[in-house]
Design a protein around this motif. Structure first.
Motif, PDB file in Angstrom:
ATOM      1  N   MET A   1       0.844  -1.200   0.000  1.00 12.26           N
ATOM      2  CA  MET A   1       0.000   0.000   0.000  1.00 12.26           C
ATOM      3  C   MET A   1       0.873   1.242   0.000  1.00 12.26           C
ATOM      4  N   ASP A   2       0.680   2.108  -0.970  1.00 12.80           N
ATOM      5  CA  ASP A   2       1.425   3.361  -1.055  1.00 12.80           C
ATOM      6  C   ASP A   2       0.689   4.401  -0.216  1.00 12.80           C
ATOM      7  N   LEU A   3       1.023   4.428   1.074  1.00  9.76           N
ATOM      8  CA  LEU A   3       0.235   5.231   1.993  1.00  9.76           C
ATOM      9  C   LEU A   3       0.316   6.721   1.718  1.00  9.76           C
ATOM     10  N   LYS A   4       1.508   7.227   1.417  1.00  6.77           N
ATOM     11  CA  LYS A   4       1.603   8.684   1.247  1.00  6.77           C
ATOM     12  C   LYS A   4       0.751   9.157   0.072  1.00  6.77           C
ATOM     13  N   ASN A   5       0.816   8.453  -1.058  1.00  2.00           N
ATOM     14  CA  ASN A   5       0.012   8.860  -2.203  1.00  2.00           C
ATOM     15  C   ASN A   5      -1.472   8.632  -1.949  1.00  2.00           C
ATOM     16  N   THR A   6      -1.801   7.514  -1.281  1.00  5.96           N
ATOM     17  CA  THR A   6      -3.199   7.263  -0.925  1.00  5.96           C
ATOM     18  C   THR A   6      -3.723   8.369  -0.025  1.00  5.96           C
ATOM     19  N   PHE A   7      -2.922   8.731   0.982  1.00  3.09           N
ATOM     20  CA  PHE A   7      -3.309   9.802   1.887  1.00  3.09           C
ATOM     21  C   PHE A   7      -3.493  11.118   1.143  1.00  3.09           C
ATOM     22  N   GLY A   8      -2.588  11.403   0.207  1.00  3.12           N
ATOM     23  CA  GLY A   8      -2.668  12.651  -0.539  1.00  3.12           C
ATOM     24  C   GLY A   8      -3.964  12.786  -1.311  1.00  3.12           C
ATOM     25  N   VAL A   9      -4.393  11.701  -1.939  1.00  5.05           N
ATOM     26  CA  VAL A   9      -5.658  11.694  -2.673  1.00  5.05           C
ATOM     27  C   VAL A   9      -6.820  11.960  -1.720  1.00  5.05           C
ATOM     28  N   LEU A  10      -6.778  11.322  -0.549  1.00  3.40           N
ATOM     29  CA  LEU A  10      -7.870  11.472   0.410  1.00  3.40           C
ATOM     30  C   LEU A  10      -7.909  12.863   1.032  1.00  3.40           C
ATOM     31  N   VAL A  11      -6.750  13.449   1.276  1.00  5.53           N
ATOM     32  CA  VAL A  11      -6.715  14.818   1.811  1.00  5.53           C
ATOM     33  C   VAL A  11      -7.347  15.786   0.814  1.00  5.53           C
ATOM     34  N   ASP A  12      -7.033  15.610  -0.462  1.00  2.00           N
ATOM     35  CA  ASP A  12      -7.655  16.454  -1.492  1.00  2.00           C
ATOM     36  C   ASP A  12      -9.164  16.254  -1.504  1.00  2.00           C
ATOM     37  N   GLU A  13      -9.596  14.994  -1.391  1.00  3.37           N
ATOM     38  CA  GLU A  13     -11.029  14.696  -1.395  1.00  3.37           C
ATOM     39  C   GLU A  13     -11.720  15.299  -0.177  1.00  3.37           C
ATOM     40  N   LEU A  14     -11.036  15.268   0.954  1.00  2.94           N
ATOM     41  CA  LEU A  14     -11.587  15.829   2.183  1.00  2.94           C
ATOM     42  C   LEU A  14     -11.894  17.309   2.019  1.00  2.94           C
ATOM     43  N   ARG A  15     -10.959  18.040   1.470  1.00  3.02           N
ATOM     44  CA  ARG A  15     -11.165  19.477   1.332  1.00  3.02           C
ATOM     45  C   ARG A  15     -12.184  19.797   0.239  1.00  3.02           C
ATOM     46  N   LYS A  16     -12.323  18.913  -0.748  1.00  2.00           N
ATOM     47  CA  LYS A  16     -13.335  19.128  -1.797  1.00  2.00           C
ATOM     48  C   LYS A  16     -14.736  18.798  -1.291  1.00  2.00           C
ATOM     49  N   LYS A  17     -14.842  17.707  -0.543  1.00  2.00           N
ATOM     50  CA  LYS A  17     -16.157  17.215  -0.131  1.00  2.00           C
ATOM     51  C   LYS A  17     -16.760  18.008   1.013  1.00  2.00           C
ATOM     52  N   ASN A  18     -15.906  18.549   1.900  1.00  2.00           N
ATOM     53  CA  ASN A  18     -16.389  19.278   3.077  1.00  2.00           C
ATOM     54  C   ASN A  18     -17.420  18.443   3.850  1.00  2.00           C
ATOM     55  N   PRO A  19     -17.012  17.243   4.303  1.00  2.00           N
ATOM     56  CA  PRO A  19     -17.974  16.330   4.928  1.00  2.00           C
ATOM     57  C   PRO A  19     -18.525  16.856   6.248  1.00  2.00           C
ATOM     58  N   VAL A  20     -19.764  16.484   6.520  1.00  2.00           N
ATOM     59  CA  VAL A  20     -20.421  16.871   7.769  1.00  2.00           C
ATOM     60  C   VAL A  20     -20.115  15.826   8.836  1.00  2.00           C
ATOM     61  N   ILE A  21     -19.564  16.277   9.957  1.00  2.00           N
ATOM     62  CA  ILE A  21     -19.294  15.409  11.098  1.00  2.00           C
ATOM     63  C   ILE A  21     -20.317  15.723  12.184  1.00  2.00           C
ATOM     64  N   HIS A  22     -21.165  14.758  12.505  1.00  2.00           N
ATOM     65  CA  HIS A  22     -22.049  14.914  13.657  1.00  2.00           C
ATOM     66  C   HIS A  22     -21.309  14.384  14.875  1.00  2.00           C
ATOM     67  N   ALA A  23     -20.959  15.262  15.787  1.00  2.00           N
ATOM     68  CA  ALA A  23     -20.183  14.881  16.966  1.00  2.00           C
ATOM     69  C   ALA A  23     -21.030  15.065  18.226  1.00  2.00           C
ATOM     70  N   ILE A  24     -21.318  13.955  18.888  1.00  2.00           N
ATOM     71  CA  ILE A  24     -21.896  14.020  20.236  1.00  2.00           C
ATOM     72  C   ILE A  24     -20.702  13.916  21.157  1.00  2.00           C
ATOM     73  N   THR A  25     -20.237  15.057  21.595  1.00  2.00           N
ATOM     74  CA  THR A  25     -18.917  15.119  22.207  1.00  2.00           C
ATOM     75  C   THR A  25     -19.021  15.679  23.618  1.00  2.00           C
ATOM     76  N   ASN A  26     -17.888  16.051  24.198  1.00  2.00           N
ATOM     77  CA  ASN A  26     -17.906  16.547  25.573  1.00  2.00           C
ATOM     78  C   ASN A  26     -17.652  18.049  25.613  1.00  2.00           C
ATOM     79  N   TYR A  27     -18.235  18.699  26.612  1.00  2.00           N
ATOM     80  CA  TYR A  27     -18.183  20.159  26.664  1.00  2.00           C
ATOM     81  C   TYR A  27     -16.800  20.695  26.993  1.00  2.00           C
ATOM     82  N   VAL A  28     -15.908  19.845  27.484  1.00  2.00           N
ATOM     83  CA  VAL A  28     -14.553  20.302  27.808  1.00  2.00           C
ATOM     84  C   VAL A  28     -13.789  20.670  26.544  1.00  2.00           C
ATOM     85  N   THR A  29     -13.982  19.898  25.479  1.00  2.00           N
ATOM     86  CA  THR A  29     -13.174  20.075  24.270  1.00  2.00           C
ATOM     87  C   THR A  29     -13.990  20.380  23.029  1.00  2.00           C
TER      88      THR A  29
END
Length: 275
Positions: A1-29
């Motif tokens: 697995m060529d991780l760096k190139n795979t990661f690079g493609v996914l980072v580009d996709e992340l910034r293009k897609k602007n995915p919605v994260i629903h976080a049920i998280t804690n008030y501290v952070t």
């Protein structure tokens, strides 16, 4: 697995897609988690009212369940969201904050895992070992043991992943990530991450952002951890002698942005292990 190139493609996709994260998280952070998601190119929403969470999750790309400030109402909200996510094939990322110190936290986390809701667990070694062994023991929510014996944290990641059928990312000075068969070992980051509130929670949000743009949860977990590690190294290098954890945290947010917009500058040498 060529991780760096795979990661690079996914980072580009992340910034293009602007995915919605629903976080049920804690008030501290919560604010830090929202900020880091935005810096990486994702769109966070933090709804925890049980009457609306199912609808919010249904419109999201990924769900985060953070047990940091767990209460009965949040447990209801988390289960309702997890049920919707499972039905719709939405990845669910669990941050098992402090499960080694509280029976309520541990039992609830195990319930989520045993129902097959969870895609990725991102926790420190103490938390992940507690999930694997089904036992509590400790004080506070900080890591009690890094798994310093050679291969200990890696074994925890692999055994827990195999037991629960999901990816485990055991983070610390060295990060060990496994799906039960394959594993990635990472040596990125900086000791100052231990001196700020929310570094683990922020890492979980980055893992979630990556899980929204790939079906390979091992790759998603590894990439989220890499982004945090690389950002921490860059942030530490930008500090002046007068600076400390406060400025490091400010720089960290900036560096998440820079790492995800200038991936070609990342110095990545992950170690892949296949069992």
């Amino acid at each position: 697995m060529d991780l760096k190139n795979t990661f690079g493609v996914l980072v580009d996709e992340l910034r293009k897609k602007n995915p919605v994260i629903h976080a049920i998280t804690n008030y501290v952070t919560a604010e830090s988690c929202a900020d880091v998601a935005l810096a990486a190119g994702a769109s966070p929403v933090m709804a925890d009212e049980p009457e609306e969470v199912a609808q919010i999750t249904a419109g999201a790309d990924v769900l985060v369940l953070n047990l940091g400030t767990l209460n009965y109402t949040k447990q209801i909200a988390m289960e309702r969201s997890a049920e919707v996510a499972k039905a719709k094939g939405i990845p669910v990322i669990l941050d098992p904050v402090g499960v080694m110190t509280s029976n309520i936290r541990l039992d609830f986390a195990l319930k989520l895992l045993n129902k097959g809701y969870i895609s990725i667990v991102r926790g420190n070694h103490s938390e992940c070992a507690a999930l694997l062994d089904g036992k509590t023991g400790g004080r506070g929510v900080d890591n009690l043991t890094e798994g310093t014996e050679e291969g200990e944290a890696l074994k925890t990641a692999k055994d827990a992943a195999a037991k629960f059928g999901c990816v485990f990312a055991v983070t610390g000075a060295i990060d060990n990530i496994s799906n039960g068969k394959q594993a990635v070992v990472l040596n990125n980051g900086h000791p100052l991450l231990q001196d700020i509130t929310g570094s683990g929670c922020m890492t979980t949000m980055l893992v979630a952002a990556c899980a929204a743009v790939t079906k390979d949860m091992l790759v998603a977990a590894a990439l989220g951890v890499v982004i945090m590690g690389q950002s921490a190294e860059l942030a530490a290098n930008l500090l002046e002698k007068k600076d400390g954890p406060g400025m490091f945290k400010v720089r960290l947010l900036d560096c998440v942005y820079h790492v995800t917009t200038k991936w070609n500058l990342v110095n990545l040498k992950p170690e892949e292990k296949v069992s």
